[in-house]
Design an enzyme around this catalytic site. Structure first.
Site, PDB file in Angstrom:
ATOM      1  N   ASP A   1     -12.904  49.516  22.294  1.00  0.00           N
ATOM      2  CA  ASP A   1     -13.428  48.831  21.094  1.00  0.00           C
ATOM      3  C   ASP A   1     -12.275  48.453  20.177  1.00  0.00           C
ATOM      4  OD1 ASP A   1     -15.156  47.857  19.192  1.00  0.00           O
ATOM      5  OD2 ASP A   1     -15.794  49.828  18.461  1.00  0.00           O
TER       6      ASP A   1
ATOM      7  N   GLY B   1      -6.082  31.898  19.406  1.00  0.00           N
ATOM      8  CA  GLY B   1      -6.613  31.964  20.770  1.00  0.00           C
ATOM      9  C   GLY B   1      -5.593  32.362  21.818  1.00  0.00           C
TER      10      GLY B   1
ATOM     11  N   LYS C   1     -16.420  55.448  24.467  1.00  0.00           N
ATOM     12  CA  LYS C   1     -15.806  54.353  23.715  1.00  0.00           C
ATOM     13  C   LYS C   1     -14.516  54.861  23.083  1.00  0.00           C
ATOM     14  CE  LYS C   1     -17.205  52.728  19.557  1.00  0.00           C
ATOM     15  NZ  LYS C   1     -15.997  52.408  18.766  1.00  0.00           N
TER      16      LYS C   1
ATOM     17  N   LYS D   1     -11.768  45.309  18.967  1.00  0.00           N
ATOM     18  CA  LYS D   1     -12.195  44.221  18.055  1.00  0.00           C
ATOM     19  C   LYS D   1     -11.048  43.251  17.786  1.00  0.00           C
ATOM     20  CE  LYS D   1     -15.596  47.132  15.697  1.00  0.00           C
ATOM     21  NZ  LYS D   1     -15.085  48.483  16.054  1.00  0.00           N
ATOM     22  N   LEU D   2     -10.574  42.618  18.858  1.00  0.00           N
ATOM     23  CA  LEU D   2      -9.440  41.695  18.727  1.00  0.00           C
ATOM     24  C   LEU D   2      -9.827  40.466  17.916  1.00  0.00           C
ATOM     25  CD1 LEU D   2      -7.987  41.727  22.364  1.00  0.00           C
ATOM     26  CD2 LEU D   2      -7.486  43.279  20.469  1.00  0.00           C
ATOM     27  N   HIS D   3      -8.866  39.955  17.162  1.00  0.00           N
ATOM     28  CA  HIS D   3      -9.077  38.702  16.424  1.00  0.00           C
ATOM     29  C   HIS D   3      -7.712  38.148  16.056  1.00  0.00           C
ATOM     30  CE1 HIS D   3     -10.909  35.612  14.173  1.00  0.00           C
ATOM     31  NE2 HIS D   3     -10.739  36.128  12.965  1.00  0.00           N
ATOM     32  N   ASP D   4      -7.353  36.961  16.634  1.00  0.00           N
ATOM     33  CA  ASP D   4      -6.037  36.349  16.377  1.00  0.00           C
ATOM     34  C   ASP D   4      -6.150  34.905  16.837  1.00  0.00           C
ATOM     35  OD1 ASP D   4      -3.208  35.891  16.100  1.00  0.00           O
ATOM     36  OD2 ASP D   4      -2.852  38.027  16.473  1.00  0.00           O
TER      37      ASP D   4
ATOM     38  N   GLN E   1     -22.896  53.495   7.837  1.00  0.00           N
ATOM     39  CA  GLN E   1     -23.716  52.521   8.577  1.00  0.00           C
ATOM     40  C   GLN E   1     -24.875  52.050   7.699  1.00  0.00           C
ATOM     41  OE1 GLN E   1     -22.821  51.299  11.340  1.00  0.00           O
ATOM     42  NE2 GLN E   1     -21.804  52.837  12.614  1.00  0.00           N
TER      43      GLN E   1
ATOM     44  N   THR F   1     -22.167  46.672  11.831  1.00  0.00           N
ATOM     45  CA  THR F   1     -23.378  47.391  11.416  1.00  0.00           C
ATOM     46  C   THR F   1     -23.248  48.062  10.046  1.00  0.00           C
ATOM     47  OG1 THR F   1     -22.597  49.269  12.723  1.00  0.00           O
ATOM     48  CG2 THR F   1     -24.207  47.819  13.759  1.00  0.00           C
TER      49      THR F   1
END
Ligand SMILES: O=c1ccn([C@@H]2O[C@H](COP(=O)(O)O)[C@@H](O)[C@H]2O)c(=O)[nH]1
Length: 236
Positions: free
Chosen positions: A66, A73, A39, A68-71, A191, A121
């Site tokens: 990894d 669409g 990873k 972790k995209l976020h924007d 964690q 997590t």
């Protein structure tokens, strides 16, 4: 390949959370043929690690990117379309509907599999409430899994604690990938929802992500092989 067909050894994904490409390549060399799946996350990706995706793939390794995209669409779709050319097997996005929809569009018919991160997590109920969520961990994980399934996402990232409930929701159509794995006695660090490798596999996880317990060990290969042996034993 159905989840049941994944070899025990290939279920361990080692997180190369290391400061440089040189350090990551040294770790890959130390782990040798024992580890087949790696990873690459923020630390290595932002330290010039993206070309390592293709390099590892050329060596026959699989790579989980990894990011972790976020924007919005459209931006996610365009970003994922670019990422399809890097040679990764898995890519993460956060499990928000617009984001997941964009990721599925960007993935198109490529071989890249999109994993939706349900609830990190390192979060417990208090952390979710502090972030403004009304739902508890298990409710939010399950709600996001249902949305991910409808939107055509390929797999889910959750803690092993939620895997049993997720399997009932998504069956074997989606891969269940679990960080928050700690061999007995290992430090949990940040964690909060953790399980041992054997218990996570017995709960139904397809892949286990392990970072610090392997990459910070004096003998990383021995630890990785011990985790793989525990996975094999849990699979019976
Ligand atoms: O919910 C999540 C999603 C991703 N991760 C990533 O997995 C590894 C875990 O590393 P450890 O050192 O074994 O804790 C790390 O790269 C995280 O970014 C996660 O832990 N939880």
């Amino acid at each position: 390949m159905t989840p049941a067909e994944i070899a025990p050894k290939d279920r361990l994904i080692v997180a190369l959370d290391l400061p440089s490409v040189d350090a990551a390549e040294a770790m890959v060399n130390r782990l040798g043929d024992s580890v087949t799946f790696y990873k690459i996350g923020y630390r290595l990706a932002y330290a010039g690690g993206l070309p390592l995706v293709g390099k590892l793939a050329d060596q026959g390794k699989k790579v989980f990117l990894d990011l972790k995209l976020h924007d919005i669409g459209n931006t996610v779709a365009q970003g994922v379309d670019s990422i399809t050319r890097l040679g990764a097997t898995f890519l993460t996005v956060h499990a928000y509907p617009q984001t997941m929809k964009g990721a599925v569009e960007g993935r198109g018919s490529s071989n890249l599999k999109i994993l939706a991160v349900t609830v990190l997590t390192s979060y417990n109920e208090d952390d979710l409430h502090a972030a403004g969520f009304r739902l508890g961990v298990s409710e939010l994980v399950e709600a996001r899994a249902q949305q991910a399934q409808v939107l055509g996402i390929d797999g889910l990232v959750s803690s092993p604690e939620e895997v049993g409930a997720l399997r009932k929701i998504v069956g074997h159509q989606m891969s269940l990938v679990t960080p928050g794995i700690r061999p007995a006695g290992a430090a949990s660090g940040d964690q909060k929802r953790i399980m041992t490798p054997g218990r996570a596999i017995a709960a139904g996880a397809d892949y286990l992500v392990v970072g610090r317990p392997v990459v910070e060990a004096t003998d990383s290969r021995a630890i990785a092989e011990a985790i793989q042996a525990e996975i094999a034993q849990a699979l019976g």
